[in-house]
Design a protein around this motif. Structure first.
Motif, PDB file in Angstrom:
ATOM      1  N   ASP A   1     -11.995   5.842  -4.491  1.00 35.48           N
ATOM      2  CA  ASP A   1     -11.599   5.732  -6.349  1.00 35.48           C
ATOM      3  C   ASP A   1     -10.514   5.153  -6.358  1.00 35.48           C
ATOM      4  N   PHE A   2      -9.479   5.261  -5.767  1.00 37.16           N
ATOM      5  CA  PHE A   2      -8.153   4.572  -6.242  1.00 37.16           C
ATOM      6  C   PHE A   2      -8.135   3.160  -5.781  1.00 37.16           C
ATOM      7  N   LEU A   3      -8.688   2.800  -4.752  1.00 43.78           N
ATOM      8  CA  LEU A   3      -8.912   1.366  -4.412  1.00 43.78           C
ATOM      9  C   LEU A   3      -9.838   0.630  -5.554  1.00 43.78           C
ATOM     10  N   GLU A   4     -10.843   1.121  -5.849  1.00 40.08           N
ATOM     11  CA  GLU A   4     -11.563   0.678  -6.812  1.00 40.08           C
ATOM     12  C   GLU A   4     -10.980   0.523  -8.262  1.00 40.08           C
ATOM     13  N   ALA A   5     -10.197   1.573  -8.624  1.00 47.09           N
ATOM     14  CA  ALA A   5      -9.353   1.397  -9.874  1.00 47.09           C
ATOM     15  C   ALA A   5      -8.337   0.427  -9.996  1.00 47.09           C
TER      16      ALA A   5
ATOM     17  N   VAL B   1      -8.096  -2.787  -8.210  1.00 43.31           N
ATOM     18  CA  VAL B   1      -8.550  -4.046  -7.646  1.00 43.31           C
ATOM     19  C   VAL B   1      -7.764  -5.056  -8.289  1.00 43.31           C
ATOM     20  N   GLY B   2      -7.081  -6.005  -7.779  1.00 40.49           N
ATOM     21  CA  GLY B   2      -6.156  -7.015  -8.283  1.00 40.49           C
ATOM     22  C   GLY B   2      -4.725  -6.627  -8.418  1.00 40.49           C
ATOM     23  N   ARG B   3      -4.470  -5.360  -8.210  1.00 37.81           N
ATOM     24  CA  ARG B   3      -2.991  -4.881  -8.415  1.00 37.81           C
ATOM     25  C   ARG B   3      -2.243  -4.633  -7.019  1.00 37.81           C
ATOM     26  N   VAL B   4      -1.059  -4.625  -6.987  1.00 38.84           N
ATOM     27  CA  VAL B   4      -0.153  -4.147  -5.649  1.00 38.84           C
ATOM     28  C   VAL B   4       0.026  -2.605  -5.865  1.00 38.84           C
ATOM     29  N   VAL B   5      -0.295  -2.001  -4.861  1.00 36.22           N
ATOM     30  CA  VAL B   5      -0.136  -0.529  -4.608  1.00 36.22           C
ATOM     31  C   VAL B   5       0.696  -0.218  -3.622  1.00 36.22           C
ATOM     32  N   TYR B   6       1.137   1.205  -3.546  1.00 35.29           N
ATOM     33  CA  TYR B   6       1.987   1.671  -2.345  1.00 35.29           C
ATOM     34  C   TYR B   6       1.018   2.668  -1.720  1.00 35.29           C
TER      35      TYR B   6
ATOM     36  N   LYS C   1       0.834   2.009   5.693  1.00 36.71           N
ATOM     37  CA  LYS C   1       1.867   2.414   4.748  1.00 36.71           C
ATOM     38  C   LYS C   1       2.889   1.352   4.504  1.00 36.71           C
ATOM     39  N   GLY C   2       3.214   1.192   3.133  1.00 40.29           N
ATOM     40  CA  GLY C   2       3.475   0.014   2.354  1.00 40.29           C
ATOM     41  C   GLY C   2       3.027  -0.515   1.141  1.00 40.29           C
ATOM     42  N   TYR C   3       3.323  -1.495   0.821  1.00 40.26           N
ATOM     43  CA  TYR C   3       2.688  -2.304  -0.374  1.00 40.26           C
ATOM     44  C   TYR C   3       1.605  -3.131   0.101  1.00 40.26           C
ATOM     45  N   PHE C   4       0.377  -3.001  -0.618  1.00 35.90           N
ATOM     46  CA  PHE C   4      -0.930  -3.781  -0.367  1.00 35.90           C
ATOM     47  C   PHE C   4      -1.236  -4.076  -1.516  1.00 35.90           C
ATOM     48  N   GLN C   5      -2.005  -5.569  -1.795  1.00 30.79           N
ATOM     49  CA  GLN C   5      -2.662  -5.932  -2.932  1.00 30.79           C
ATOM     50  C   GLN C   5      -4.070  -5.699  -2.438  1.00 30.79           C
ATOM     51  N   VAL C   6      -4.776  -4.805  -3.574  1.00 31.39           N
ATOM     52  CA  VAL C   6      -6.160  -4.622  -3.242  1.00 31.39           C
ATOM     53  C   VAL C   6      -6.963  -5.765  -3.908  1.00 31.39           C
ATOM     54  N   VAL C   7      -7.325  -6.718  -2.809  1.00 31.71           N
ATOM     55  CA  VAL C   7      -7.864  -7.720  -3.053  1.00 31.71           C
ATOM     56  C   VAL C   7      -9.336  -7.726  -3.672  1.00 31.71           C
ATOM     57  N   LEU C   8     -10.049  -6.820  -3.044  1.00 26.66           N
ATOM     58  CA  LEU C   8     -11.516  -6.881  -3.393  1.00 26.66           C
ATOM     59  C   LEU C   8     -11.990  -5.523  -3.165  1.00 26.66           C
ATOM     60  N   HIS C   9     -12.936  -4.769  -3.848  1.00 28.03           N
ATOM     61  CA  HIS C   9     -13.756  -3.505  -3.747  1.00 28.03           C
ATOM     62  C   HIS C   9     -15.100  -3.653  -4.406  1.00 28.03           C
ATOM     63  N   ARG C  10     -16.075  -3.765  -3.460  1.00 24.90           N
ATOM     64  CA  ARG C  10     -17.448  -3.840  -4.051  1.00 24.90           C
ATOM     65  C   ARG C  10     -18.410  -2.978  -3.300  1.00 24.90           C
ATOM     66  N   GLY C  11     -19.569  -2.910  -3.687  1.00 28.04           N
ATOM     67  CA  GLY C  11     -20.676  -2.483  -3.055  1.00 28.04           C
ATOM     68  C   GLY C  11     -21.203  -1.296  -4.283  1.00 28.04           C
ATOM     69  N   PRO C  12     -22.080  -0.312  -3.574  1.00 26.59           N
ATOM     70  CA  PRO C  12     -22.534  -0.299  -2.269  1.00 26.59           C
ATOM     71  C   PRO C  12     -23.410  -1.351  -1.628  1.00 26.59           C
ATOM     72  N   TYR C  13     -23.466  -1.965  -0.492  1.00 26.12           N
ATOM     73  CA  TYR C  13     -24.223  -2.615   0.077  1.00 26.12           C
ATOM     74  C   TYR C  13     -24.884  -2.155   1.210  1.00 26.12           C
ATOM     75  N   GLN C  14     -25.955  -1.726   1.498  1.00 17.90           N
ATOM     76  CA  GLN C  14     -26.651  -0.922   2.386  1.00 17.90           C
ATOM     77  C   GLN C  14     -25.796   0.057   3.183  1.00 17.90           C
ATOM     78  N   GLY C  15     -25.572   0.820   2.111  1.00 15.88           N
ATOM     79  CA  GLY C  15     -24.618   2.072   2.597  1.00 15.88           C
ATOM     80  C   GLY C  15     -23.223   2.013   2.653  1.00 15.88           C
ATOM     81  N   PHE C  16     -22.639   0.977   2.503  1.00 17.47           N
ATOM     82  CA  PHE C  16     -21.149   0.800   2.550  1.00 17.47           C
ATOM     83  C   PHE C  16     -20.539  -0.035   1.393  1.00 17.47           C
ATOM     84  N   ARG C  17     -19.495   0.525   0.944  1.00 14.99           N
ATOM     85  CA  ARG C  17     -18.610  -0.361  -0.052  1.00 14.99           C
ATOM     86  C   ARG C  17     -17.568  -1.136   0.772  1.00 14.99           C
TER      87      ARG C  17
END
Length: 196
Positions: free
Chosen positions: A62-66, A68-73, A170-186
């Motif tokens: 849920d955190f990653l989905e919320a 998308v497009g932001r830098v998170v720690y 561990k560290g700073y990451f940009q959440v570039v993409l979060h999609r799905g579900p596609y055939q049981g996967f996000r």
């Protein structure tokens, strides 16, 4: 006692309201510039373990989905022995398979390999009616999962790392993409970013 509304009292009231609104706006502006963290509390000092089929797995997704497009720690730990965590570190194609493709397809594969780290991580988030607890979670076993892939960024120290029997993000990451579900996967794609 009759009170007169004077120009000075009107201006004082307007000034007071404007000051209160400016304070509210300043607080909201400050909150929006803060880097979101997971876990929410003490992410810079304490990591949180994420195992498949747990509340933490759902919260992480849920955190990653919320964001998308932001830098998170992130400061999370995946213990492959505590749950069903799958990490794929191997290239998907053997040299023989790669050579069997035509030149155009090989060039497309090469271009993808330049930007995409071959590591990916899959964590199972939920299982439904029909789930057989004696078997590993899988799409065939009525479960859904989150697969995280990583874009390469040579200027960053943030990545998926193996350390003392577990995988760490561990560290700073940009959440570039979060999609799905596609055939049981996000699916989610993260790119390591330099320190802020």
């Amino acid at each position: 006692m009759s009170k007169k509304v004077t120009f000075t009292s009107i201006m004082t009231a307007i000034g007071t309201v404007a000051s209160v609104l400016a304070c509210i706006y300043a607080i909201k502006a400050y909150e929006s510039t803060k880097t979101p963290t997971f876990p929410l509390d003490d992410a810079y000092t304490n990591s949180i373990e994420i195992s498949s089929l747990t509340k933490n797995a759902n919260r992480f997704e849920d955190f990653l989905e919320a964001h998308v497009g932001r830098v998170v720690y992130l400061n999370v730990y995946f213990d492959p022995d505590s749950g069903f965590i799958d990490v794929d570190e191997e290239p998907e194609l053997s040299p023989e398979e790669y050579e069997s493709y035509d030149k155009e397809t090989r060039e497309a594969i090469d271009q993808q390999n330049e930007t995409l780290d071959p590591e990916s991580l899959t964590i199972w988030t939920e299982c439904y009616d029909g789930f057989d607890k004696k078997q590993r979670p899988s799409v065939e076993n009525h479960c859904t999962g989150l697969t995280i892939s990583f874009l390469k960024n040579p200027g960053s120290y943030s990545s998926l790392e193996w350390f003392r029997g577990g995988y760490y993000l561990k560290g700073y990451f940009q959440v570039v993409l979060h999609r799905g579900p596609y055939q049981g996967f996000r699916v989610a794609t993260l790119r390591g970013e330099s320190a802020r």
